[in-house]
Design a protein around this motif. Structure first.
Motif, PDB file in Angstrom:
ATOM      1  N   ARG A  34      43.044  52.232  48.346  1.00 22.52           N
ATOM      2  CA  ARG A  34      43.730  51.461  47.322  1.00 22.52           C
ATOM      3  C   ARG A  34      43.909  49.984  47.685  1.00 22.52           C
ATOM      4  NH1 ARG A  34      46.412  56.459  46.749  1.00 22.52           N
ATOM      5  NH2 ARG A  34      46.197  57.343  44.658  1.00 22.52           N
ATOM      6  N   PRO A  35      44.206  49.629  48.964  1.00 24.74           N
ATOM      7  CA  PRO A  35      44.384  48.194  49.271  1.00 24.74           C
ATOM      8  C   PRO A  35      43.163  47.361  48.903  1.00 24.74           C
ATOM      9  CG  PRO A  35      45.214  49.537  51.068  1.00 24.74           C
ATOM     10  CD  PRO A  35      44.507  50.472  50.135  1.00 24.74           C
ATOM     11  N   PHE A  36      41.970  47.843  49.241  1.00 24.43           N
ATOM     12  CA  PHE A  36      40.770  47.067  48.928  1.00 24.43           C
ATOM     13  C   PHE A  36      40.545  47.008  47.418  1.00 24.43           C
ATOM     14  CE2 PHE A  36      36.237  46.238  48.459  1.00 24.43           C
ATOM     15  CZ  PHE A  36      36.086  45.167  49.319  1.00 24.43           C
ATOM     16  N   SER A  37      40.837  48.106  46.726  1.00 27.62           N
ATOM     17  CA  SER A  37      40.716  48.108  45.266  1.00 27.62           C
ATOM     18  C   SER A  37      41.686  47.105  44.645  1.00 27.62           C
ATOM     19  CB  SER A  37      41.000  49.504  44.713  1.00 27.62           C
ATOM     20  OG  SER A  37      40.054  50.434  45.199  1.00 27.62           O
ATOM     21  N   ALA A  38      42.889  47.024  45.203  1.00 30.32           N
ATOM     22  CA  ALA A  38      43.865  46.051  44.694  1.00 30.32           C
ATOM     23  C   ALA A  38      43.348  44.627  44.878  1.00 30.32           C
ATOM     24  CB  ALA A  38      45.196  46.223  45.424  1.00 30.32           C
ATOM     25  N   ILE A  39      42.696  44.381  46.014  1.00 25.20           N
ATOM     26  CA  ILE A  39      42.126  43.056  46.260  1.00 25.20           C
ATOM     27  C   ILE A  39      41.047  42.751  45.222  1.00 25.20           C
ATOM     28  CG2 ILE A  39      40.731  41.707  47.886  1.00 25.20           C
ATOM     29  CD1 ILE A  39      42.182  43.329  50.133  1.00 25.20           C
ATOM     30  N   GLY A  40      40.235  43.748  44.895  1.00 25.31           N
ATOM     31  CA  GLY A  40      39.207  43.566  43.884  1.00 25.31           C
ATOM     32  C   GLY A  40      39.789  43.238  42.521  1.00 25.31           C
ATOM     33  N   ILE A  41      40.850  43.950  42.132  1.00 25.60           N
ATOM     34  CA  ILE A  41      41.487  43.703  40.837  1.00 25.60           C
ATOM     35  C   ILE A  41      42.105  42.307  40.799  1.00 25.60           C
ATOM     36  CG2 ILE A  41      43.369  44.413  39.311  1.00 25.60           C
ATOM     37  CD1 ILE A  41      40.993  46.267  39.209  1.00 25.60           C
ATOM     38  N   VAL A  42      42.777  41.913  41.878  1.00 20.61           N
ATOM     39  CA  VAL A  42      43.387  40.577  41.937  1.00 20.61           C
ATOM     40  C   VAL A  42      42.307  39.501  41.825  1.00 20.61           C
ATOM     41  CG1 VAL A  42      44.639  38.946  43.403  1.00 20.61           C
ATOM     42  CG2 VAL A  42      45.421  41.314  43.222  1.00 20.61           C
ATOM     43  N   THR A  43      41.194  39.711  42.524  1.00 19.81           N
ATOM     44  CA  THR A  43      40.090  38.750  42.465  1.00 19.81           C
ATOM     45  C   THR A  43      39.558  38.628  41.042  1.00 19.81           C
ATOM     46  OG1 THR A  43      39.474  39.324  44.737  1.00 19.81           O
ATOM     47  CG2 THR A  43      37.849  38.133  43.433  1.00 19.81           C
ATOM     48  N   LEU A  44      39.374  39.756  40.370  1.00 19.61           N
ATOM     49  CA  LEU A  44      38.909  39.737  38.982  1.00 19.61           C
ATOM     50  C   LEU A  44      39.871  38.968  38.084  1.00 19.61           C
ATOM     51  CD1 LEU A  44      37.541  43.344  38.330  1.00 19.61           C
ATOM     52  CD2 LEU A  44      36.331  41.204  37.872  1.00 19.61           C
ATOM     53  N   LEU A  45      41.159  39.184  38.288  1.00 21.18           N
ATOM     54  CA  LEU A  45      42.156  38.502  37.463  1.00 21.18           C
ATOM     55  C   LEU A  45      42.120  36.990  37.671  1.00 21.18           C
ATOM     56  CD1 LEU A  45      45.168  40.976  37.847  1.00 21.18           C
ATOM     57  CD2 LEU A  45      43.785  40.580  35.790  1.00 21.18           C
ATOM     58  N   ILE A  46      41.887  36.562  38.899  1.00 17.06           N
ATOM     59  CA  ILE A  46      41.823  35.114  39.164  1.00 17.06           C
ATOM     60  C   ILE A  46      40.618  34.505  38.440  1.00 17.06           C
ATOM     61  CG2 ILE A  46      41.542  33.333  40.927  1.00 17.06           C
ATOM     62  CD1 ILE A  46      42.983  35.233  42.882  1.00 17.06           C
ATOM     63  N   TYR A  47      39.463  35.184  38.506  1.00 15.54           N
ATOM     64  CA  TYR A  47      38.304  34.676  37.770  1.00 15.54           C
ATOM     65  C   TYR A  47      38.554  34.731  36.267  1.00 15.54           C
ATOM     66  CZ  TYR A  47      35.441  34.273  41.960  1.00 15.54           C
ATOM     67  OH  TYR A  47      34.943  33.882  43.177  1.00 15.54           O
ATOM     68  N   GLY A  48      39.326  35.735  35.840  1.00 15.70           N
ATOM     69  CA  GLY A  48      39.716  35.785  34.439  1.00 15.70           C
ATOM     70  C   GLY A  48      40.543  34.580  34.035  1.00 15.70           C
ATOM     71  N   LEU A  49      41.390  34.112  34.941  1.00 17.28           N
ATOM     72  CA  LEU A  49      42.174  32.899  34.669  1.00 17.28           C
ATOM     73  C   LEU A  49      41.266  31.678  34.528  1.00 17.28           C
ATOM     74  CD1 LEU A  49      45.254  33.341  37.040  1.00 17.28           C
ATOM     75  CD2 LEU A  49      45.253  33.394  34.535  1.00 17.28           C
ATOM     76  N   PHE A  50      40.235  31.598  35.366  1.00 12.23           N
ATOM     77  CA  PHE A  50      39.264  30.509  35.237  1.00 12.23           C
ATOM     78  C   PHE A  50      38.628  30.545  33.844  1.00 12.23           C
ATOM     79  CE2 PHE A  50      39.487  30.024  39.794  1.00 12.23           C
ATOM     80  CZ  PHE A  50      39.039  28.739  40.040  1.00 12.23           C
ATOM     81  N   LEU A  51      38.233  31.733  33.433  1.00 11.78           N
ATOM     82  CA  LEU A  51      37.599  31.884  32.135  1.00 11.78           C
ATOM     83  C   LEU A  51      38.537  31.491  31.000  1.00 11.78           C
ATOM     84  CD1 LEU A  51      35.099  32.866  30.604  1.00 11.78           C
ATOM     85  CD2 LEU A  51      36.041  35.167  30.688  1.00 11.78           C
ATOM     86  N   TRP A  52      39.777  31.916  31.099  1.00 11.32           N
ATOM     87  CA  TRP A  52      40.761  31.580  30.064  1.00 11.32           C
ATOM     88  C   TRP A  52      41.063  30.088  30.048  1.00 11.32           C
ATOM     89  CZ3 TRP A  52      45.636  29.577  31.395  1.00 11.32           C
ATOM     90  CH2 TRP A  52      46.485  29.334  30.311  1.00 11.32           C
ATOM     91  N   PHE A  53      41.221  29.483  31.238  1.00 14.20           N
ATOM     92  CA  PHE A  53      41.627  28.076  31.309  1.00 14.20           C
ATOM     93  C   PHE A  53      40.526  27.159  30.776  1.00 14.20           C
ATOM     94  CE2 PHE A  53      41.940  23.967  33.463  1.00 14.20           C
ATOM     95  CZ  PHE A  53      43.254  23.628  33.205  1.00 14.20           C
ATOM     96  N   TYR A  54      39.307  27.366  31.225  1.00 16.00           N
ATOM     97  CA  TYR A  54      38.233  26.456  30.818  1.00 16.00           C
ATOM     98  C   TYR A  54      37.703  26.776  29.427  1.00 16.00           C
ATOM     99  CZ  TYR A  54      38.292  24.572  35.510  1.00 16.00           C
ATOM    100  OH  TYR A  54      38.685  23.965  36.680  1.00 16.00           O
ATOM    101  N   GLY A  55      37.815  28.041  29.007  1.00  9.56           N
ATOM    102  CA  GLY A  55      37.429  28.403  27.651  1.00  9.56           C
ATOM    103  C   GLY A  55      36.031  27.936  27.305  1.00  9.56           C
ATOM    104  N   ASN A  56      35.873  27.402  26.103  1.00 13.70           N
ATOM    105  CA  ASN A  56      34.575  26.915  25.638  1.00 13.70           C
ATOM    106  C   ASN A  56      34.372  25.426  25.925  1.00 13.70           C
ATOM    107  OD1 ASN A  56      33.947  29.451  24.458  1.00 13.70           O
ATOM    108  ND2 ASN A  56      35.347  28.934  22.793  1.00 13.70           N
ATOM    109  N   ASP A  57      35.458  24.726  26.232  1.00 14.27           N
ATOM    110  CA  ASP A  57      35.379  23.294  26.513  1.00 14.27           C
ATOM    111  C   ASP A  57      36.121  23.029  27.817  1.00 14.27           C
ATOM    112  OD1 ASP A  57      35.309  20.577  26.629  1.00 14.27           O
ATOM    113  OD2 ASP A  57      36.607  20.230  24.892  1.00 14.27           O
ATOM    114  N   PRO A  58      35.391  22.857  28.930  1.00 14.84           N
ATOM    115  CA  PRO A  58      36.049  22.717  30.225  1.00 14.84           C
ATOM    116  C   PRO A  58      36.877  21.446  30.370  1.00 14.84           C
ATOM    117  CG  PRO A  58      33.697  22.304  30.422  1.00 14.84           C
ATOM    118  CD  PRO A  58      33.925  22.820  29.036  1.00 14.84           C
ATOM    119  N   HIS A  59      36.768  20.525  29.419  1.00 11.16           N
ATOM    120  CA  HIS A  59      37.497  19.256  29.535  1.00 11.16           C
ATOM    121  C   HIS A  59      38.526  19.067  28.422  1.00 11.16           C
ATOM    122  CE1 HIS A  59      34.829  18.063  32.757  1.00 11.16           C
ATOM    123  NE2 HIS A  59      33.786  18.328  31.996  1.00 11.16           N
ATOM    124  N   HIS A  60      38.944  20.173  27.813  1.00  8.34           N
ATOM    125  CA  HIS A  60      39.927  20.014  26.738  1.00  8.34           C
ATOM    126  C   HIS A  60      41.322  19.725  27.285  1.00  8.34           C
ATOM    127  CE1 HIS A  60      40.232  24.334  27.727  1.00  8.34           C
ATOM    128  NE2 HIS A  60      41.466  24.282  27.261  1.00  8.34           N
TER     129      HIS A  60
END
Length: 502
Positions: A34-60
């Motif tokens: 489970r610890p390594f799986s938790a690390i994987g989920i946290v990593t995915l969520l951080i990349y998800g934040l990148f996707l949400w923040f930059y959206g379709n226009d990285p300079h908005h």
């Protein structure tokens, strides 16, 4: 149009996280990691934040808002990357399938992020579309030669006045990758990034196989360090840089050396050179290495196959070689940015602001610095080749020398250095044993170069001193501390069958 394509994928992203969570739940319940799986989920969520923040226009968002986002995001990514590595050390039986599965989901998430740091991928598309739609040779013509090119929805205002700065193989790849989307720019960008994703998986596979073939105690750690590396993911998959294609062929050459497939080593390096020219410095080293281990006959055969490969790939473009503006093509490599050269040149430019009569000597000093650095590198390169002729190199020694030669060229002698250049030889370093100093340096360097996404990346003197010079200092300091420590006492039970690093 670009916004619609990325929006469509954006709304599907939660499914990536949900599938990954279901997978980790099943594997964790059965295998109890489970610890390594938790690390994987946290990593995915951080990349998800990148996707949400930059959206379709990285300079908005404004510059300050982007800085406030990127700093904690990068620190978090680096922290979970290190955390994952130490989790693997603590739980050495963590299944490889878990590393690969999460690595795949993380790579897919990174691919979905809109290019937010560089628009080079649209320059690649320009080069491919020039050939596919207009039948032009990208080495003898430029986008600006196309009448009303700004009306073509596949062409963007990126590198419209300079010829293709890349090798023949990548020019052909760019043309082929423009075919599937049939003139849709957004989908074409996704095809380019999808191609990088396949290459990314291939490199990870080669790194893992190499570590296993060399009998590394824990080959899965090398696999993890590549597949999950945030610098690789953000530059090569999110921003879509083509250095990963060159890296694949260099890594393939290293793997062929490890497997003693001598005949195909030079062709692999020729292919790497036909993506980006820097790989050419490894061909003489490989030639010497093949002579030592297999003889002149095999070395010449390998070179002949490499030459045939060069002609087969370059034949499409070589017919117009007399018309190629080599001065304009080489001009791209003479831009000073983020390099060792730029530190001293930027300092001199600051001095000329204080002493105006020195202003006219700027270009002279720039050239003198360039030739001085090149002479130092030429001496270093010559010593490496001379040492290779003295005695046969072991396989790890060849990998180490190749990594040092590439870093010397790209990280020291080149007039420009961008953080994604590290991707060219990063996988090669992971084919060295874990205690190797060069491997440790490249890993530390990848962590520091991650912060070139911040304002430091544009700080003309500080960027090289902090992001490249500091890792060198840290590794040398750590080495000195280790040398100053008294050697451990050996007990009768201590095993003597250790892996000797080179």
């Amino acid at each position: 149009m670009r916004a619609r394509a990325f929006s469509l994928l954006f709304y599907r992203v939660p499914w990536v996280i949900i599938i990954a969570m279901k997978l980790s739940q099943g594997l964790s319940e059965r295998i109890r990691y489970r610890p390594f799986s938790a690390i994987g989920i946290v990593t995915l969520l951080i990349y998800g934040l990148f996707l949400w923040f930059y959206g379709n226009d990285p300079h908005h968002y404004g510059r300050m808002t982007r800085e406030l986002f990127i700093w904690p995001s990068l620190i978090s990514l680096l922290a979970v990357y290190i955390w994952g590595y130490y989790s693997l050390k603590k739980h050495p039986q963590t299944p490889v399938v878990l590393i690969i599965a999460f690595g795949g989901f993380i790579a897919l998430m990174a691919l979905l992020i809109t290019p937010f740091h560089s628009t080079d991928i649209y320059g690649y598309i320009n080069r491919g579309w020039q050939q596919l739609s207009y039948g032009l040779n990208p080495y003898t013509s430029v986008v600006d030669d196309i009448p009303n090119w700004d009306w073509d929805k596949m062409i963007t205002n990126h590198w419209v006045n300079n010829p293709c700065p890349y090798g023949f193989l990548f020019a052909l790849i760019a043309k082929w990758l423009c075919i599937p989307a049939q003139g849709n720019l957004d989908l074409t960008a996704l095809v380019f990034k999808g191609f990088n994703l396949l290459i990314h998986g291939g490199i990870g596979w080669l790194v893992w196989l190499s570590a296993r073939h060399l009998n590394f105690p824990h080959p899965e750690r090398s696999l993890y360090l590549y597949l999950w590396n945030p610098l690789i993911l953000l530059h090569q998959l999110s921003n879509g840089h083509n250095d990963i294609v060159m890296a694949f062929f260099i890594t393939l050459a290293g793997f062929l050396v490890i497997r003693r497939a001598w005949l195909w080593v030079i062709p692999a390096l020729v292919a790497a050179t036909l993506v980006k020219y820097a790989a050419i410095v490894l061909i003489p080293l490989a030639f010497i290495y093949i002579i030592h281990h297999k003889g002149w006959h095999t070395a010449l055969e390998s070179s002949l196959i490499g030459g045939i490969l060069f002609l087969a790939i370059g034949g499409t473009f070589l017919g117009d070689i007399a018309q190629m503006p080599l001065d304009k093509i080489s001009a791209n490599a003479t831009i000073t940015h983020g390099s060792f050269h730029s530190v001293f040149y930027s300092l001199y430019k600051e001095i000329t602001k204080l002493i105006p009569f020195l202003h006219d000597s700027r270009e002279t000093i720039r050239s003198l610095l360039k030739y001085l650095i090149l002479m130092v590198y030429a001496g270093f390169y010559g010593i490496q080749l001379w040492q290779a002729t003295r005695k046969p190199l072991s396989r790890p020694a060849f990998i180490q020398q190749s990594t040092l030669i590439l870093f010397g060229l790209i990280g020291f002698a080149s007039l420009k250095f961008y953080p994604w250049y590290l991707s060219m030889f990063f996988p090669l370093a992971l084919m060295l044993p874990s205690g190797n100093l060069v491997r440790r340096f490249i890993l530390v360097l990848s962590g520091f170069q991650l912060f070139a996404f911040t304002f430091i990346g544009q700080a003309h003197i500080l960027n090289y001193l902090l992001l490249t010079g500091a890792p060198i200092g840290i590794i040398l300091w750590a080495k000195k501390l280790k040398q100053d420590q008294p050697p451990p006492k050996l007990s009768a039970s201590t095993s003597t069958n250790t892996y000797i690093t080179v």
